[in-house]
Design an enzyme around this catalytic site. Structure first.
Site, PDB file in Angstrom:
ATOM      1  N   LYS A 299      -8.159 -15.605  16.166  1.00  0.00           N
ATOM      2  CA  LYS A 299      -8.264 -14.991  14.303  1.00  0.00           C
ATOM      3  C   LYS A 299      -9.999 -14.575  14.011  1.00  0.00           C
ATOM      4  O   LYS A 299     -10.107 -14.632  12.918  1.00  0.00           O
ATOM      5  CB  LYS A 299      -7.634 -15.888  14.070  1.00  0.00           C
ATOM      6  CG  LYS A 299      -6.711 -16.782  14.178  1.00  0.00           C
ATOM      7  CD  LYS A 299      -5.856 -17.146  13.381  1.00  0.00           C
ATOM      8  CE  LYS A 299      -4.662 -17.679  13.473  1.00  0.00           C
ATOM      9  NZ  LYS A 299      -4.207 -19.277  12.083  1.00  0.00           N
TER      10      LYS A 299
ATOM     11  N   GLU B  59       0.490  -0.954   0.095  1.00  0.00           N
ATOM     12  CA  GLU B  59      -0.390   0.074  -0.143  1.00  0.00           C
ATOM     13  C   GLU B  59       1.023   0.954  -0.009  1.00  0.00           C
ATOM     14  O   GLU B  59       1.439   1.660   1.090  1.00  0.00           O
ATOM     15  CB  GLU B  59      -0.639   0.216   1.188  1.00  0.00           C
ATOM     16  CG  GLU B  59      -1.302   1.079   1.026  1.00  0.00           C
ATOM     17  CD  GLU B  59      -2.810   1.397   2.232  1.00  0.00           C
ATOM     18  OE1 GLU B  59      -3.140   2.680   2.699  1.00  0.00           O
ATOM     19  OE2 GLU B  59      -3.467   0.434   2.926  1.00  0.00           O
TER      20      GLU B  59
ATOM     21  N   ASP C 269       1.622 -14.123  12.483  1.00  0.00           N
ATOM     22  CA  ASP C 269       0.488 -14.673  11.968  1.00  0.00           C
ATOM     23  C   ASP C 269       0.129 -14.154  11.922  1.00  0.00           C
ATOM     24  O   ASP C 269      -0.939 -13.267  11.860  1.00  0.00           O
ATOM     25  CB  ASP C 269       0.155 -15.774  12.703  1.00  0.00           C
ATOM     26  CG  ASP C 269      -1.388 -16.291  12.253  1.00  0.00           C
ATOM     27  OD1 ASP C 269      -1.456 -16.127  11.302  1.00  0.00           O
ATOM     28  OD2 ASP C 269      -1.588 -17.837  12.146  1.00  0.00           O
TER      29      ASP C 269
ATOM     30  N   HIS D 202      -2.161  10.082  -1.265  1.00  0.00           N
ATOM     31  CA  HIS D 202      -2.377   8.696  -2.156  1.00  0.00           C
ATOM     32  C   HIS D 202      -2.145   9.242  -3.901  1.00  0.00           C
ATOM     33  O   HIS D 202      -2.119   8.210  -4.085  1.00  0.00           O
ATOM     34  CB  HIS D 202      -4.397   8.137  -1.761  1.00  0.00           C
ATOM     35  CG  HIS D 202      -3.666   7.043  -0.519  1.00  0.00           C
ATOM     36  ND1 HIS D 202      -3.673   5.989   0.093  1.00  0.00           N
ATOM     37  CD2 HIS D 202      -3.901   7.778   0.948  1.00  0.00           C
ATOM     38  CE1 HIS D 202      -3.342   5.234   1.344  1.00  0.00           C
ATOM     39  NE2 HIS D 202      -4.211   6.525   2.197  1.00  0.00           N
TER      40      HIS D 202
END
Length: 650
Positions: A464, A332, A540, A638
């Site tokens: 998660k 990004e 993770d 951006h």
């Protein structure tokens, strides 16, 4: 006593060196392979014939080369000057007569040569016996010898090392197996593309089910192979692909079938491309120049390559009076640049404070009793101090670092959900705590024999997935980071005002998130920074769900001149050992922030450092993004960093 001519001395030493070389060549197998010596008969049978054949060929070639060199040497001598004496001595030698007036050097030389001749004959006799031993005491054909099974006791580790050393002298492309306790085998093969004596070695894991008896010995072969295929390890890529397509070899077993993990990846790529009829171009998925041994059994299966992700650094970021360069792996645009600006603003204002308020990984199994009454009895039993002590002892016995901290129990009908919480040192700790939970449940079943274990993870952990229990109770490391940003920095670096940035945070992160019914989402983009650090440091990435729980608070301070900012993150799940942290690149990123591996001073310190840095970097990202929103710079930033110059006008 007359002087010995120079050419006679040279001739004597040449003959001596020839005999000495022959003696060493023929006696080396005897020195390392005497019956009853270091290697047992099975190993002699394995290497005997190949070694003898090679050595005899080498000796024949060597004798031919020496003969040519000796003839060239004689040509360089001025034979005509000493020809009478030379002919006389040669004639005496053939007649068996002694030389007239022999010198002490000639006597010593020929004495040594006679002794060597005797020892050479003795060595040849022993080597002949070695050949007999290697053939089982009788002559066998090459085919019988090649197909004869070999069994080497796994416990003879000294013999295994000797075998490896001996194999360095064998240019044989057949793969040799050494069974280890009927479960593991070591496959050694010689690659014909390598130079002489270079060997490739790989440890392969072989299931017991493929172990078969033959002639009183066990032959261990990888899954999917038949014993009749004695050269399965000497195959082309196409032959291995045929094995897979015919169902004789499973695709995920390729690493066990070939000795080179990179080759296994290459063959799997060919298999995928063939199944897709070459409709997909896999050339853009890199796979070369990567050590897949670090991945096997640890990080990934059915590997076809690796994914290169750009890594940037934000900083320096001053946290608890220590400077850090923050590694961030992301695709990004503007993310690293924005976080870097926030780091600059914090560091210019004196740095951030970060504190770990709690530390404990959780696992919540689900068990079932016959009815709710028995379920309540189990809950009451666990909560009694004496019983908790028994559970704690059982849990802690499974690990040096895992230490049980608490147990939280709740009921749903006759189901009991038990949330274990434990310290896990510098590891993230899911495997560690799971082992402890299994041991604790085993203890409980001795008191509640009617207890049924439904699953080791009953989503009461919670792992998660978004869950209020992680937001309220915490999971992993709970961290709070804060800082006071000077008004001048707000104005000069962040290009906004204290009042504007506070207003944006209240309206967006607090009220807006509440209107959305958010759980732990009272922030601008905590997941952005956290996930980038997770990817860079081998965490993770799926645990960014609960790890990104964060509430960002901004308040004016010092009579409105400066800005107070804080980020509270109750469930950051990180580790500095295990999993992806062992991969070279991720390990290097951990080393960049000086928290690689386990802490040598206090277990858990490196994990605390990483969690504190994550929370502080998230705060830097929050500060910069909120400032951009307050100043109206988000879209333009951006367009500049995320779209590129070519797309800036789109």
């Amino acid at each position: 006593m007359m002087d010995i001519p120079v050419h006679k001395k040279k001739f004597s030493w040449v003959v001596f060196l020839i005999c000495a070389s022959e003696f060493l060549l023929w006696s080396m197998p005897l020195l390392f392979s005497t019956p009853g010596g270091m290697m047992d008969k099975n190993v002699e049978r394995l290497v005997g014939r190949t070694y003898l054949t090679r050595e005899k060929e080498n000796l024949a070639q060597y004798e031919q080369d020496v003969q040519v060199e000796f003839e060239n040497f004689l040509d360089t001598l001025k034979v005509e000057e000493f020809e009478p004496d030379f002919i006389e001595e040669e004639q005496a030698l053939h007649n068996g007569d002694d030389f007239k007036q022999p010198s002490k050097w000639n006597f010593l030389t020929w004495s040594v040569m006679t002794l060597m001749t005797f020892m050479l004959g003795f060595s040849e006799k022993k080597i002949g016996k070695l050949g007999e031993v290697s053939r089982g005491g009788k002559e066998k054909s090459d085919k019988e010898f090649a197909n004869e099974p070999v069994h080497v006791p796994a416990e003879n580790s000294k013999m295994n090392h000797i075998l490896q050393d001996r194999l360095e002298h064998v240019e044989d492309r057949n793969v040799m197996e050494i069974a280890s306790s009927g479960i593991h085998s070591r496959h050694l093969s010689v690659d014909s593309n390598l130079k002489e004596a270079e060997l490739q070695e790989n440890l392969l894991s072989v299931p017991e089910s493929v172990s078969q008896e033959r002639d009183g010995t066990h032959s261990i072969l990888p899954s999917g192979l038949h014993e009749s295929s004695s050269s399965n390890f000497d195959q082309s890529d196409q032959q291995i692909l045929d094995l897979v397509q015919n169902g004789r070899l499973l695709p995920h077993k390729l690493e066990d079938h070939v000795t080179d993990s990179s080759r296994a990846v290459s063959i799997r790529r060919q298999l995928i491309a063939k199944k897709l009829n070459h409709l997909v171009d896999m050339s853009e998925i890199p796979y070369k120049h990567f050590n897949y041994d670090n991945v096997k059994g640890k990080c990934c299966e059915n590997v076809i390559g690796y994914l290169p992700i750009p890594i940037g650094v934000a900083g320096p970021l001053l946290v608890n009076n220590r400077e850090f360069q923050v590694p961030m792996a992301t695709t990004e645009g503007a993310l690293v640049a924005s976080t870097h600006r926030g780091c600059k603003a914090i560091s210019m204002s004196g740095g951030a404070n970060a504190v770990v308020t709690a530390n404990g990984m959780t696992r919540g199994p689900c068990v079932r009793l016959p009815d709710c009454k028995r379920a309540a009895e189990l809950k009451s039993w666990i909560e009694k101090p004496n019983n908790y002590k028994l559970i704690e002892e059982a849990f802690n016995s499974t690990s040096r670092f895992g230490r049980l901290l608490s147990i939280k129990t709740t009921l749903a009908g006759r189901n009991v959900y038990i949330r274990f919480k434990a310290k896990t040192g510098d590891a993230m700790g899911m495997n560690m705590i799971s082992k402890g939970v299994e041991k604790a449940i085993e203890l409980m079943r001795t008191f509640f024999k009617d207890m049924e274990v439904i699953c080791i993870s009953g989503n009461y952990c919670t792992d998660k997935k978004p869950a209020a229990i992680n937001w309220i109770e915490g999971r992993g490391r709970s961290v709070v980071a804060d800082a006071v940003i000077k008004g001048s920095v707000i104005r000069d670096v962040l290009k906004t005002t204290v009042s504007n940035i506070v207003d944006v945070n209240t309206s967006k992160n607090l009220i807006g998130s509440a209107m959305a019914g958010s759980i732990g989402g009272f922030n601008a983009h905590a997941a952005n920074i956290l996930t980038a650090i997770f990817l860079a440091t081998g965490q993770d990435p799926a645990q960014n769900v609960e790890s990104s729980n964060c509430i960002t608070i901004l308040e004016p301070t010092n009579n409105g001149e400066d800005l107070y900012i804080s980020c509270t993150m109750p469930s950051i799940e990180v580790g500095t050992v295990g999993g992806g942290t062992s991969l070279p690149c991720q390990s290097a990123c951990l080393d960049l922030i000086n928290c690689k591996g386990s802490s040598s001073s206090k277990p858990g310190d490196n994990g605390d450092t990483l969690a504190s840095l994550v929370a502080s970097a998230v705060m830097a990202g929050e500060l910069s993004l909120l400032a951009a929103l307050a100043a109206g710079h988000l879209v333009s930033a951006h367009m500049q960093h995320n779209r590129g110059k070519m797309n800036a006008r789109l």
